[in-house]
Structure formats: structure tokens, C-alpha cells
Design an enzyme around this catalytic site. Structure first.
Site, PDB file in Angstrom:
ATOM      1  N   LYS A  44       0.848  -1.201   0.000  1.00  0.00           N
ATOM      2  CA  LYS A  44       0.000   0.000   0.000  1.00  0.00           C
ATOM      3  C   LYS A  44       0.881   1.249   0.000  1.00  0.00           C
ATOM      4  CE  LYS A  44      -0.337  -0.220   5.029  1.00  0.00           C
ATOM      5  NZ  LYS A  44      -1.172  -0.658   6.150  1.00  0.00           N
ATOM      6  N   TYR A  63      17.803  28.684  10.004  1.00  0.00           N
ATOM      7  CA  TYR A  63      16.645  29.494  10.396  1.00  0.00           C
ATOM      8  C   TYR A  63      16.507  29.560  11.916  1.00  0.00           C
ATOM      9  CZ  TYR A  63      15.053  29.642   5.585  1.00  0.00           C
ATOM     10  OH  TYR A  63      14.963  29.873   4.244  1.00  0.00           O
TER      11      TYR A  63
HETATM   12  C1  LIG Z   1      -0.415  -1.768   6.703  1.00  0.00           C
HETATM   13  C2  LIG Z   1      -1.050  -3.044   7.067  1.00  0.00           C
HETATM   14  C3  LIG Z   1      -0.286  -4.188   7.292  1.00  0.00           C
HETATM   15  C4  LIG Z   1       1.227  -4.173   7.297  1.00  0.00           C
HETATM   16  O1  LIG Z   1       1.690  -3.529   8.471  1.00  0.00           O
HETATM   17  P1  LIG Z   1       3.248  -3.448   8.833  1.00  0.00           P
HETATM   18  O2  LIG Z   1       3.285  -2.925  10.210  1.00  0.00           O
HETATM   19  O3  LIG Z   1       3.837  -2.500   7.846  1.00  0.00           O
HETATM   20  O4  LIG Z   1       3.773  -4.817   8.668  1.00  0.00           O
HETATM   21  C5  LIG Z   1      -0.948  -5.367   7.524  1.00  0.00           C
HETATM   22  N1  LIG Z   1      -2.302  -5.413   7.574  1.00  0.00           N
HETATM   23  C6  LIG Z   1      -3.077  -4.327   7.400  1.00  0.00           C
HETATM   24  C7  LIG Z   1      -4.541  -4.434   7.468  1.00  0.00           C
HETATM   25  C8  LIG Z   1      -2.469  -3.108   7.139  1.00  0.00           C
HETATM   26  O5  LIG Z   1      -3.230  -2.023   6.967  1.00  0.00           O
END
Ligand SMILES: *Cc1c(COP(=O)(O)O)cnc(C)c1O
Length: 356
Positions: free
Chosen positions: A35, A253
Site C-alpha cells: 500500500k 533558520y
Molecule cells: C499496513 C497493514 C499491514 C502491514 O503492516 P506493517 O506494520 O507494515 O507490517 C498489515 N495489515 C493491514 C490491514 C495493514 O493495513
């Protein structure tokens, strides 16, 4: 490429990290979570390095379609399911597995016109109170899904809010067991943390994300240092300016950093408009010319400053690693009060990426 800032992606590390996940959960199949454009790495660039996976999990239809168009024929899981009922024809066309977390989705499945049944991940709310059915309603939902001619295989899915801590899965797991009682269905529960640290959660499919990219689910690199995972992304640049400070001189800054003694500093091409965290304090680790040193002063949009005391030979053009193999993204993130996930996802589109 004129500006020296570049993100390098080590695709061998990605393949290695998938193997690490496999060794951690040898009895399970793996959804590689890609994702958010593969956690900022670019799905298009990296997916084929992960093609030994059993399936890909994501939540944007565009990303799922891209994988199908590039030739991925295996399973694709949409972690949040369809957002509107009219997406189901696309699920049908591209053979996507959908999460189902709400009653309106059950109804939409019933009403859909599909060419073949769609596989469903029935989401249980394990106590995180984000998405999913309460454990006591899961039996009823399960039955409805079994009765629907539009539904193929059903898998029970849940997510952990706190799998980083040793006790963090006890209550959620109890809720999941309650939900699953008597159903005899396959399960998918484990994120990266549970994949590494809670074998009792593995079941049929695990869903690692962050460890594939070589960072720690806990935000602390030392927690994964002995697992064999390797950083995939290296954000590298060069020194483009040098300043010789006297005691009392300030940097950047607001003049936040003030030199207490004479100090030689380097100016690096890289700032928050590239995705480097603006909240990084003085002392955030950075690697210059083969040596560990620290940032000084506030991070600018396009530049940041580093202390060259430990690297007297460094000068214009010296190599700088902002994060990567030498400086762990987790260490930069924790200095800045965030996690590696956020930094990798926030790599800015203007940064050229070289994958190899
Ligand atoms: C993002 C996500 C994962 C993976 O999580 P990590 O901590 O990056 O391993 C697994 N399951 C769901 C439903 C997620 O949204």
C-alpha cells in the site's frame, strides 16, 4: 540529474527481506503489503523484486490494476475492501479479493452482478476500533457470506494495534478466537511485528509490510538488527557548501544551533521538501564521507547542515547518506519523533529514484 540528492533502492534487499519474512512464518503464505505506493518506494519499481510472494495487499484500485497490467496473476487483497458499491465490477474484472468490514458491503455484494464469486476477507475488530465487525457479530456475517452466491472463499482477517509489545496481542487474540469459534475458516492476522515476534498469530496468511522495506515495526532498529532484514532505500546526497564557524556563530533558520567553539560545517543538498523530517533536532545522525556525524540547525526546505568535526577530510562533493545502510531510517525517524514508515512514505516526488 544535476542536484546530487538521489534515493537508491536495493532490490536485492527487498528480495532478502521477503525471505526473512518467509523464514519467520514458514507455514504461512505471505501477503506482501505494498500500500501507499509500496511504502513510498514506488510499486511499479519494486513489485517484481517481490514476485516470489504469494499475494500482494494494498488498498488503491489503481495500484491493483497496475499490478494486473504488469502481469501479476496471483492473489491481490484489498485491505479496506471496496469504498463504493460500483467498484465491484472492477473487483470482478481484475479478480481482486475484498475485505468486508461493514454491513453495507454485505448488501452491496448481494446486489452485485458478477461473472464469478469474489473471495472475501471478513474483518474482525480486534479492539483497535478502526475497521471490522465485533466478535459477537462475526458468526452471523459469516453465515450471510456463506449463503451469498457472489462470495467465494472466506478468510477471517484481523489487525493488531500493538503487536510490537510482548503482551500486546493477548486481548486482541482472545477476541479473534471468540469471533472464529466454530467457523473453521482460514485466518490472516499478522502484520510485520506479529510475523516476527508472535508465531501463534501466523495461521494461513501473514501480512508483512514494513520489514519488507528494511525498517522496524517498533521504530527501533535494534529490535530487528539480528533478523537479517536490510534497508532498501538509501537517501544520498553531497556536500555543496562549507562554512567555518567561530564560537557564538549560529546556523540556519532561527539560529537554533549556536557553536560553542570553532566548528567546520557542511551544507547538504537535502531538506524537508525532499521528505527529510523538518522536526529533526540538532544531533540527528547523518553519515558523511564514511563517518557518522550529526546535523546542526533547523532543516531547511532544500538544505541541511552537518558537523564536519569527525570528518576533517570531507569537502565539497563528499558523499552524504541521510538514511540507508549506515544511518538507519528508524534512527532518523526516532530523533525526529516519528517512525520509519512515515519517512519512507513521504519521500518527495521531486527526488530521483534509482532502483537496482
Ligand atoms: C499496513 C497493514 C499491514 C502491514 O503492516 P506493517 O506494520 O507494515 O507490517 C498489515 N495489515 C493491514 C490491514 C495493514 O493495513
Amino acid at each position: 540529474m544535476s542536484r546530487p540528492l538521489v534515493a537508491h533502492l536495493d532490490l536485492g534487499a527487498l528480495r532478502n527481506n521477503l525471505e526473512v519474512a518467509r523464514r519467520a512464518a514458514p507455514q504461512s503464505r505471505i501477503w506482501s503489503v505494498v500500500k501507499a505506493n509500496a511504502y513510498g518506494h514506488g510499486l511499479e519499481r519494486v513489485w517484481s523484486a517481490l514476485k516470489q510472494t504469494d499475494g500482494f495487499a494494498m488498498l488503491n484500485l489503481e495500484e491493483a490494476i497496475l499490478l494486473r497490467e504488469r502481469g501479476w496473476k496471483g492473489p491481490i487483497l484489498m485491505l479496506e475492501g471496496f469504498f463504493h458499491h460500483d467498484e465491484l465490477s472492477i473487483y470482478d474484472q481484475y479478480r481482486l479479493t475484498t475485505a468486508v468490514h461493514s454491513n453495507w458491503q454485505l448488501k452491496a455484494l448481494d446486489d452485485a452482478k458478477l461473472s464469478a464469486p469474489v473471495d472475501v476477507y471478513l474483518k474482525v475488530n480486534s479492539g483497535m476500533n478502526r475497521l471490522g465487525f465485533t466478535p459477537d457479530s462475526v458468526g452471523t456475517v459469516w453465515k450471510k457470506l456463506q449463503e451469498s452466491p457472489h462470495v467465494g472463499q472466506v478468510t477471517l482477517m484481523a489487525h493488531f494495534a500493538d503487536a510490537e509489545s510482548p503482551e500486546g496481542i493477548i486481548e486482541p487474540l482472545a477476541r479473534i478466537h471468540q469471533a472464529a469459534a466454530g467457523l473453521g475458516c482460514p485466518r490472516s492476522l499478522a502484520n510485520s511485528a506479529a510475523t516476527l515476534w508472535h508465531p501463534e498469530t501466523h495461521y494461513n496468511w501473514v501480512r508483512p509490510g514494513i520489514i519488507l522495506y528494511g525498517a522496524s515495526p517498533s521504530g527501533q532498529w535494534q529490535d530487528v538488527a539480528t533478523t537479517g532484514i536490510q534497508p532498501v532505500m538509501s537517501l544520498e546526497s553531497e556536500i555543496i557548501g562549507i562554512q567555518q564557524l567561530q564560537a557564538g556563530d549560529r546556523v540556519g533558520y532561527g539560529g537554533r544551533f549556536k557553536a560553542t567553539d570553532a566548528l567546520r560545517i557542511g551544507i547538504v543538498a537535502g531538506g524537508y521538501a525532499d521528505g527529510y523530517p523538518r522536526h529533526a533536532p540538532d544531533g540527528t545522525p547523518v553519515w558523511v564521507d564514511g563517518i557518522h556525524t550529526r546535523t546542526v540547525g533547523k532543516i531547511s526546505m532544500d538544505m541541511l547542515a552537518v558537523d564536519l568535526t569527525p570528518c576533517p577530510h570531507a569537502g565539497i562533493g563528499s558523499r552524504v547518506e541521510l538514511w540507508g545502510k549506515n544511518i538507519k531510517i528508524d534512527d532518523v525517524a526516532s530523533a525526529a519523533g516519528t517512525v520509519g514508515y512515515e519517512l519512507m512514505c513521504a519521500l518527495a516526488p521531486r527526488v530521483p529514484v534509482i532502483a537496482g
